[in-house]
Enzyme design. Sequence first.
Site, PDB file in Angstrom:
ATOM      1  N   LYS A  87       3.332  11.060 -13.592  1.00 45.63           N
ATOM      2  CA  LYS A  87       3.725  10.054 -14.592  1.00 45.63           C
ATOM      3  C   LYS A  87       5.231   9.796 -14.518  1.00 45.63           C
ATOM      4  O   LYS A  87       5.674   8.651 -14.572  1.00 45.63           O
ATOM      5  CB  LYS A  87       3.304  10.568 -15.969  1.00 45.63           C
ATOM      6  N   PHE A  92       8.862  26.722  -5.512  1.00 46.85           N
ATOM      7  CA  PHE A  92       8.204  25.433  -5.274  1.00 46.85           C
ATOM      8  C   PHE A  92       8.019  25.103  -3.795  1.00 46.85           C
ATOM      9  O   PHE A  92       8.061  23.951  -3.395  1.00 46.85           O
ATOM     10  CB  PHE A  92       8.959  24.304  -5.997  1.00 46.85           C
ATOM     11  N   THR A  98       9.759  12.607 -22.707  1.00 48.45           N
ATOM     12  CA  THR A  98      10.344  12.091 -21.467  1.00 48.45           C
ATOM     13  C   THR A  98      10.229  10.574 -21.475  1.00 48.45           C
ATOM     14  O   THR A  98       9.114  10.039 -21.524  1.00 48.45           O
ATOM     15  CB  THR A  98       9.606  12.681 -20.249  1.00 48.45           C
ATOM     16  N   ASP A 151       2.144  15.453 -37.198  1.00 46.90           N
ATOM     17  CA  ASP A 151       1.334  14.737 -36.206  1.00 46.90           C
ATOM     18  C   ASP A 151       0.442  13.748 -36.948  1.00 46.90           C
ATOM     19  O   ASP A 151       0.098  13.964 -38.114  1.00 46.90           O
ATOM     20  CB  ASP A 151       0.472  15.715 -35.393  1.00 46.90           C
ATOM     21  N   CYS A 177       3.062  15.609 -16.093  1.00 45.98           N
ATOM     22  CA  CYS A 177       4.455  15.155 -15.957  1.00 45.98           C
ATOM     23  C   CYS A 177       4.834  14.570 -14.595  1.00 45.98           C
ATOM     24  O   CYS A 177       5.332  13.445 -14.538  1.00 45.98           O
ATOM     25  CB  CYS A 177       5.398  16.297 -16.299  1.00 45.98           C
ATOM     26  N   GLU A 225       4.182  24.401 -18.809  1.00 48.03           N
ATOM     27  CA  GLU A 225       2.994  24.896 -19.497  1.00 48.03           C
ATOM     28  C   GLU A 225       2.576  26.210 -18.825  1.00 48.03           C
ATOM     29  O   GLU A 225       2.713  26.366 -17.624  1.00 48.03           O
ATOM     30  CB  GLU A 225       1.865  23.867 -19.408  1.00 48.03           C
ATOM     31  N   VAL A 257       4.640  20.263 -26.102  1.00 46.95           N
ATOM     32  CA  VAL A 257       6.091  20.337 -26.300  1.00 46.95           C
ATOM     33  C   VAL A 257       6.447  20.521 -27.772  1.00 46.95           C
ATOM     34  O   VAL A 257       7.238  21.390 -28.135  1.00 46.95           O
ATOM     35  CB  VAL A 257       6.775  19.066 -25.723  1.00 46.95           C
ATOM     36  N   LEU A 288      10.311  22.790 -20.244  1.00 46.92           N
ATOM     37  CA  LEU A 288       9.349  23.899 -20.269  1.00 46.92           C
ATOM     38  C   LEU A 288       8.196  23.654 -19.305  1.00 46.92           C
ATOM     39  O   LEU A 288       7.860  22.518 -18.989  1.00 46.92           O
ATOM     40  CB  LEU A 288       8.806  24.126 -21.690  1.00 46.92           C
ATOM     41  N   GLY A 314      -0.239  18.737  -9.931  1.00 47.66           N
ATOM     42  CA  GLY A 314      -0.937  17.864 -10.879  1.00 47.66           C
ATOM     43  C   GLY A 314      -0.225  17.991 -12.203  1.00 47.66           C
ATOM     44  O   GLY A 314       0.954  18.357 -12.247  1.00 47.66           O
TER      45      GLY A 314
HETATM   46  N1  NAD Z   1       3.627  19.036 -21.393  1.00 47.82           N
HETATM   47  C1  NAD Z   1       4.707  19.378 -20.690  1.00 47.82           C
HETATM   48  O1  NAD Z   1       4.682  20.321 -19.910  1.00 47.82           O
HETATM   49  C2  NAD Z   1       5.992  18.616 -20.878  1.00 47.82           C
HETATM   50  C3  NAD Z   1       7.189  19.168 -20.403  1.00 47.82           C
HETATM   51  C4  NAD Z   1       8.373  18.469 -20.583  1.00 47.82           C
HETATM   52  C5  NAD Z   1       8.357  17.228 -21.196  1.00 47.82           C
HETATM   53  N2  NAD Z   1       7.183  16.702 -21.639  1.00 47.82           N
HETATM   54  C6  NAD Z   1       7.209  15.407 -22.333  1.00 47.82           C
HETATM   55  O2  NAD Z   1       7.113  15.651 -23.729  1.00 47.82           O
HETATM   56  C7  NAD Z   1       6.346  14.617 -24.363  1.00 47.82           C
HETATM   57  C8  NAD Z   1       5.166  15.224 -25.086  1.00 47.82           C
HETATM   58  O3  NAD Z   1       4.328  15.849 -24.148  1.00 47.82           O
HETATM   59  P1  NAD Z   1       3.079  16.758 -24.576  1.00 47.82           P
HETATM   60  O4  NAD Z   1       2.526  17.318 -23.329  1.00 47.82           O
HETATM   61  O5  NAD Z   1       3.492  17.664 -25.660  1.00 47.82           O
HETATM   62  O6  NAD Z   1       2.105  15.634 -25.167  1.00 47.82           O
HETATM   63  P2  NAD Z   1       0.746  15.818 -25.976  1.00 47.82           P
HETATM   64  O7  NAD Z   1      -0.093  14.665 -25.617  1.00 47.82           O
HETATM   65  O8  NAD Z   1       0.229  17.208 -25.791  1.00 47.82           O
HETATM   66  O9  NAD Z   1       1.191  15.693 -27.513  1.00 47.82           O
HETATM   67  C9  NAD Z   1       1.696  14.535 -28.080  1.00 47.82           C
HETATM   68  C10 NAD Z   1       1.353  14.559 -29.560  1.00 47.82           C
HETATM   69  O10 NAD Z   1       2.010  13.465 -30.213  1.00 47.82           O
HETATM   70  C11 NAD Z   1       1.178  13.052 -31.287  1.00 47.82           C
HETATM   71  N3  NAD Z   1       1.588  11.738 -31.792  1.00 47.82           N
HETATM   72  C12 NAD Z   1       1.361  10.516 -31.263  1.00 47.82           C
HETATM   73  N4  NAD Z   1       1.897   9.565 -32.061  1.00 47.82           N
HETATM   74  C13 NAD Z   1       2.493  10.203 -33.089  1.00 47.82           C
HETATM   75  C14 NAD Z   1       3.213   9.764 -34.232  1.00 47.82           C
HETATM   76  N5  NAD Z   1       3.446   8.485 -34.443  1.00 47.82           N
HETATM   77  N6  NAD Z   1       3.670  10.685 -35.097  1.00 47.82           N
HETATM   78  C15 NAD Z   1       3.441  12.006 -34.883  1.00 47.82           C
HETATM   79  N7  NAD Z   1       2.759  12.483 -33.816  1.00 47.82           N
HETATM   80  C16 NAD Z   1       2.290  11.587 -32.939  1.00 47.82           C
HETATM   81  C17 NAD Z   1      -0.197  13.095 -30.663  1.00 47.82           C
HETATM   82  O11 NAD Z   1      -1.220  13.095 -31.648  1.00 47.82           O
HETATM   83  C18 NAD Z   1      -0.134  14.399 -29.874  1.00 47.82           C
HETATM   84  O12 NAD Z   1      -0.578  15.503 -30.644  1.00 47.82           O
HETATM   85  C19 NAD Z   1       5.970  13.643 -23.247  1.00 47.82           C
HETATM   86  O13 NAD Z   1       6.925  12.623 -23.181  1.00 47.82           O
HETATM   87  C20 NAD Z   1       6.052  14.507 -21.995  1.00 47.82           C
HETATM   88  O14 NAD Z   1       6.326  13.754 -20.841  1.00 47.82           O
HETATM   89  C21 NAD Z   1       5.993  17.374 -21.511  1.00 47.82           C
END
Ligand code: NAD
Length: 475
Positions: free
Chosen positions: A290, A276, A123, A30, A287, A164, A11, A162, A284
């Site tokens: 969880k 869908f 989220t 990060d 998201c 993936e 994200v 979004l 799977g």
């Molecule tokens: N992946 C998806 O398709 C998607 C879609 C919509 C919403 N989300 C939500 O968005 C959020 C992020 O998802 P993601 O898939 O990108 O997660 P991810 O695990 O790919 O990335 C999270 C990142 O946050 C970093 N991080 C952790 N602590 C940190 C800090 N203190 N400072 C800076 N960076 C830090 C981690 O190192 C990691 O790189 C989640 O809450 C998820 O539910 C994800």
Amino acid sequence: MRVTVTGTGYVGTVTGACLAYLGHRVTCVDTDAHKIAVLQQGGMPLYEPYLQEVVEIVRQNGLLDFTTEIAAAVAESDVIFIAVGTPPRPSGEANLTFLEAVARSIGAAMDTSRFRVVVNKSTVPVGSGNLVGALVREGICESRPGQEKRIAFAVASNPEFLREGCALADSLYPDRIVIGTEEGRSMQVLRELYSPLIEQKFPAPEFLPRPKEMREVPLVTTTLTSAEMIKYASNAFLATKIGFANEVANICERVGADSKEVMAGIGLDKRIGSGFLNAGIGWGGSCFGKDISSLLHTARDYGYQARLLEASLEVNRAQRHVVIQKLLEKLFILKGRTIALLGLAFKPDTDDLRDAPSLQIAERLLQMGARIKAYDPVAMDACREQHPELKMQYCHSALDAVTDADAFVLVTEWEEFRTANLHQLALRMAQPVLVDGRNIFDPETAREAGFDYTGIGRREKVTKKAVPVEAAGTT
Ligand SMILES: NC(=O)c1ccc[n+]([C@@H]2O[C@H](COP(=O)([O-])OP(=O)(O)OC[C@H]3O[C@@H](n4cnc5c(N)ncnc54)[C@H](O)[C@@H]3O)[C@@H](O)[C@H]2O)c1
């Protein structure tokens, strides 16, 4: 505008790249130094189509950089996005450790030089916006005691929708943008931030053309709590819709109906829609599971048992085992058999393995004594690294994986599998059994290619021979 995005996962990196593409000056932060080093050197630590291309364009324009130092980035920013992970705890509750840490660091970096909006894109359960506000304030108090009242900020929720695999298109051409805040100034700032997107006033990248029907993007403005609920409710609905399709497919299989025909028939109803409704081995990813678990947890906290959502999780859990059942029906014994798993990622066009059905299927097959030959176009390195417990033979191609196998299970619907030469695959197998976990193959074509084909809720087409009129009349 000056923007910081914390978290460079799926994200955060996409959000940072797209905001920079719209013309904002973005810093992505990060705590993972390795990830940041890869990004600084022009590499990409995750697989997402077109992300690398967009990042290259905006970095050349000097609009995007990557760092582990949050303080300098926040100090110069008008808007700070939180896009860190919120993984599930064993109880289903969202683990907010990363969110809490980053909110405190954001507060600690704030000064009186400008008004800032802290935007929650992760989220998070209902009420987390308030939690972020409190933690930012704590961060301010710790680093600048006595100045809390003079440092101006507001918190907003801007959930991310979004997918993936098509994250760039989803971010540049979204169905809607949701902003939840109870503070007027932050709405104004975010409206301005997103105005090129809302009005679609940016040149479309040539590799991601603007869809023809694309008009102004609806901006949905709500309270913080409603925005947080919108995200959970969207995911819960989508997951339940897939669960519904699977449940109906399981019934179709028993009564002799074809689930593809049934879904096509019901999807044309505008109230239902065709998206869908693909039956298969279930959803799977990081998201759906969880987020439903977290919503169930929240509901329980408020004394409500969300039965439909509980069932949605259960139906999906059971669906993954349908593959094993089908293999047992075809092969009887799995001990000592070789099964080819085609596709490991939870969906095509990503390397993400979080809660991927492939993992549970592989685990069960290994427990039952089968040998596994696996192939995925991009997720094999991630699988080797993240799941060393799954003792599988990783193969170079689909053809390599099915060679001498007793069955081939299609787990992820990658394009390269859809277009594979089935005849060639069938010839290489010890027994040409095909379990099509995503219903991507036409059963008749697969059978003509030599496969003993079984899909999910599919029925063999039986074309009845016309009975001659005279013969029909003699009885
Ligand atoms: N992946 C998806 O398709 C998607 C879609 C919509 C919403 N989300 C939500 O968005 C959020 C992020 O998802 P993601 O898939 O990108 O997660 P991810 O695990 O790919 O990335 C999270 C990142 O946050 C970093 N991080 C952790 N602590 C940190 C800090 N203190 N400072 C800076 N960076 C830090 C981690 O190192 C990691 O790189 C989640 O809450 C998820 O539910 C994800």
